[in-house]
Design an enzyme around this catalytic site. Sequence first.
Site, PDB file in Angstrom:
ATOM      1  N   GLU A   1       0.842  -1.204   0.000  1.00 35.06           N
ATOM      2  CA  GLU A   1       0.000   0.000   0.000  1.00 35.06           C
ATOM      3  C   GLU A   1       0.871   1.246   0.000  1.00 35.06           C
ATOM      4  O   GLU A   1       1.971   1.228   0.529  1.00 35.06           O
ATOM      5  CB  GLU A   1      -0.866   0.031   1.262  1.00 35.06           C
TER       6      GLU A   1
ATOM      7  N   PRO B   1      21.435  45.636  16.477  1.00 32.01           N
ATOM      8  CA  PRO B   1      21.532  46.389  17.724  1.00 32.01           C
ATOM      9  C   PRO B   1      22.700  45.987  18.609  1.00 32.01           C
ATOM     10  O   PRO B   1      22.989  46.671  19.584  1.00 32.01           O
ATOM     11  CB  PRO B   1      20.204  46.077  18.416  1.00 32.01           C
TER      12      PRO B   1
ATOM     13  N   ASP C   1      32.076  51.543  13.544  1.00 33.90           N
ATOM     14  CA  ASP C   1      32.011  52.638  14.506  1.00 33.90           C
ATOM     15  C   ASP C   1      31.696  52.123  15.903  1.00 33.90           C
ATOM     16  O   ASP C   1      31.650  50.935  16.158  1.00 33.90           O
ATOM     17  CB  ASP C   1      31.068  53.748  14.017  1.00 33.90           C
TER      18      ASP C   1
ATOM     19  N   LYS D   1      32.771  58.100  15.839  1.00 34.54           N
ATOM     20  CA  LYS D   1      32.767  59.536  16.086  1.00 34.54           C
ATOM     21  C   LYS D   1      33.063  59.760  17.564  1.00 34.54           C
ATOM     22  O   LYS D   1      33.021  58.847  18.365  1.00 34.54           O
ATOM     23  CB  LYS D   1      31.402  60.103  15.743  1.00 34.54           C
TER      24      LYS D   1
ATOM     25  N   GLY E   1      26.065  50.314  13.286  1.00 33.01           N
ATOM     26  CA  GLY E   1      25.087  49.804  14.246  1.00 33.01           C
ATOM     27  C   GLY E   1      23.684  49.877  13.662  1.00 33.01           C
ATOM     28  O   GLY E   1      23.376  50.761  12.864  1.00 33.01           O
TER      29      GLY E   1
ATOM     30  N   THR F   1      17.196  47.556  13.250  1.00 31.51           N
ATOM     31  CA  THR F   1      17.428  48.849  13.882  1.00 31.51           C
ATOM     32  C   THR F   1      17.197  48.752  15.393  1.00 31.51           C
ATOM     33  O   THR F   1      16.469  47.879  15.866  1.00 31.51           O
ATOM     34  CB  THR F   1      16.547  49.919  13.214  1.00 31.51           C
TER      35      THR F   1
ATOM     36  N   MET G   1      19.232  58.657  20.010  1.00 30.83           N
ATOM     37  CA  MET G   1      20.226  59.681  20.375  1.00 30.83           C
ATOM     38  C   MET G   1      19.634  60.697  21.336  1.00 30.83           C
ATOM     39  O   MET G   1      19.995  61.863  21.308  1.00 30.83           O
ATOM     40  CB  MET G   1      20.737  60.423  19.120  1.00 30.83           C
TER      41      MET G   1
HETATM   42  N1  SAH Z   1      21.618  53.163  12.660  1.00 26.98           N
HETATM   43  C1  SAH Z   1      21.334  52.902  14.072  1.00 26.98           C
HETATM   44  C2  SAH Z   1      21.108  54.171  14.835  1.00 26.98           C
HETATM   45  C3  SAH Z   1      22.312  55.066  14.928  1.00 26.98           C
HETATM   46  S1  SAH Z   1      22.015  56.507  15.886  1.00 26.98           S
HETATM   47  C4  SAH Z   1      20.107  51.969  14.161  1.00 26.98           C
HETATM   48  O1  SAH Z   1      19.439  51.733  13.156  1.00 26.98           O
HETATM   49  O2  SAH Z   1      19.845  51.489  15.255  1.00 26.98           O
HETATM   50  C5  SAH Z   1      22.652  56.022  17.439  1.00 26.98           C
HETATM   51  C6  SAH Z   1      21.538  55.809  18.438  1.00 26.98           C
HETATM   52  O3  SAH Z   1      20.926  54.547  18.237  1.00 26.98           O
HETATM   53  C7  SAH Z   1      21.999  55.772  19.872  1.00 26.98           C
HETATM   54  O4  SAH Z   1      22.165  57.051  20.414  1.00 26.98           O
HETATM   55  C8  SAH Z   1      20.863  55.050  20.532  1.00 26.98           C
HETATM   56  O5  SAH Z   1      19.778  55.914  20.731  1.00 26.98           O
HETATM   57  C9  SAH Z   1      20.446  54.075  19.457  1.00 26.98           C
HETATM   58  N2  SAH Z   1      21.014  52.712  19.684  1.00 26.98           N
HETATM   59  C10 SAH Z   1      21.834  52.050  18.894  1.00 26.98           C
HETATM   60  N3  SAH Z   1      22.109  50.816  19.399  1.00 26.98           N
HETATM   61  C11 SAH Z   1      21.426  50.722  20.539  1.00 26.98           C
HETATM   62  C12 SAH Z   1      21.272  49.713  21.532  1.00 26.98           C
HETATM   63  N4  SAH Z   1      21.899  48.537  21.417  1.00 26.98           N
HETATM   64  N5  SAH Z   1      20.463  49.962  22.579  1.00 26.98           N
HETATM   65  C13 SAH Z   1      19.817  51.133  22.680  1.00 26.98           C
HETATM   66  N6  SAH Z   1      19.929  52.134  21.800  1.00 26.98           N
HETATM   67  C14 SAH Z   1      20.717  51.933  20.731  1.00 26.98           C
END
Ligand code: SAH
Length: 482
Positions: free
Chosen positions: A44, A232, A255, A277, A312, A342, A393
């Site tokens: 089967e 992150p 960075d 920076k 980041g 992000t 930020m």
């Molecule tokens: N391109 C990044 C943001 C860069 S601006 C993104 O998409 O996440 C930098 C800001 O991102 C920091 O001042 C903080 O507010 C935030 N950030 C980045 N990584 C973080 C983390 N692991 N935890 C909390 N805030 C974070």
Amino acid sequence: MEHLPIFLRLRSAPTVVVGGGRVAQRKIDLLLRCGADVTVVAPELREDLTQYAAAGRIRHLAEAFQPHHLDGARIAIGATDRKAVNTAVSEAARARAIPINVVDDPELSTFIFPAIIDRSPVVVAVGSAGNAPVLTRWVREQIEALLPATLGALARFIGERRKAVQLALMPSARRPFWERIVGGKVGSQVLRGDERSAQGDFERELRATQLTASAATGDAGLGEVYLIGAGPGDPDLLTLRALQLLQQADVVLYDRLVPPAVLERCRRDAQRVFVGKGTTQGARGPHTDQEQIHELLVRFARQGLRVARLKGGDPFVFGRGGEEIEVLTRHGISYVVVPGITAALGAGAAAGIPLTHRKLAQSLTLVTGHPLEDDALDWHALARPHQTIVFYMGVAHLGHIVSRLRAAGAPPTLPAALIERATLPGQRTLRGTLENIAERGREAHICPPALFLVGEVAALNIEAGIEAIAPREAAGLPEPSE
Ligand code: SAH
């Protein structure tokens, strides 16, 4: 080595599978993928296999197994749940010198099926001689993650051009040439589906190699830039494409937001250049910093290098990725942008705060918390209920942000949260309301990188359960309309 790994060509070859259940079907599907001519011996068949037979994809012998069923077979598979039948299949196969696999029974088998990573025509097979199938699958997953989904396209691209290269180049020049193609710009163009550009660059590279037999260092004009979102912070939140390109890049510009654990995923011998920076507050340092980064990107790419610009989060969310690609475009340097998770998305998941919620927040806004830009913001819109606002930020300017929201009509009881170092070791989440969050943040010494999240969802904590939400009336919030 207990088994010799080989790749069998089974197109149109007679193969016999004994058994008509789920386990048999898995093997039958594999054999059909290789174009084998499959006969299934089983009183089967399960429903799916009945359909295969009806569609003419397999031949079905609705009989109990007999040794002669294996006559003329190239390989045989025993996949019944009866040991006696499997043993009979194994004996009949051995008597006829036909390779036999009995599923999950290495003793009765003369060959075993490896775990497969299929990027046809590239196929990777992994085995543990039947010792540890779970480990074998784990190894396969690791390799799966590293190999681009489009690897097969690159193999075909190369296959179609091998003859031409044989005619054009001396044998000694061919291997270095192909290494440059596979590991260089042409390879990454094919991998991302841009065969038209790849063809142009391939022809240029071939001509250049023909002209200078010693072109082994590559054409200095052929560098490119990968603008990669590193996510992150937790390296496991890198995307597969980010990992693949980090494995290719010769130079990595990173960075401050990129933690060491992420950098460890770069190619071991890649040159690492810190271009952070002066402050994690952000991508808002002095102008010259950003210009220096632009210069470095162009200089390295002009040297023919593959340059990873690792940022980041996501490169296009407060990441100045837009400015970098403008510069690259102006200099005719090709680039790839790889999105990243992000910070707001990482923070929501890590803190257990859903960023939207059917009842509490119907929209999500990512906002710069940098005071230099806040006149461009519509604070009245940001102060409205039923939404989530995430300020990037912003930690150094919390008092300022809160007072602008309050002035625009946001209630003092509106929930808010600070999420510091989301997804990184030492992550902290601090909850409160507009009234007290700035003070709590100061007391707790919340430092960058941190996000400031405002909205009713900030009172939610998935781990604590939705019931833990403060009653809406107590928070002074109106009931949302559905
Ligand atoms: N391109 C990044 C943001 C860069 S601006 C993104 O998409 O996440 C930098 C800001 O991102 C920091 O001042 C903080 O507010 C935030 N950030 C980045 N990584 C973080 C983390 N692991 N935890 C909390 N805030 C974070």
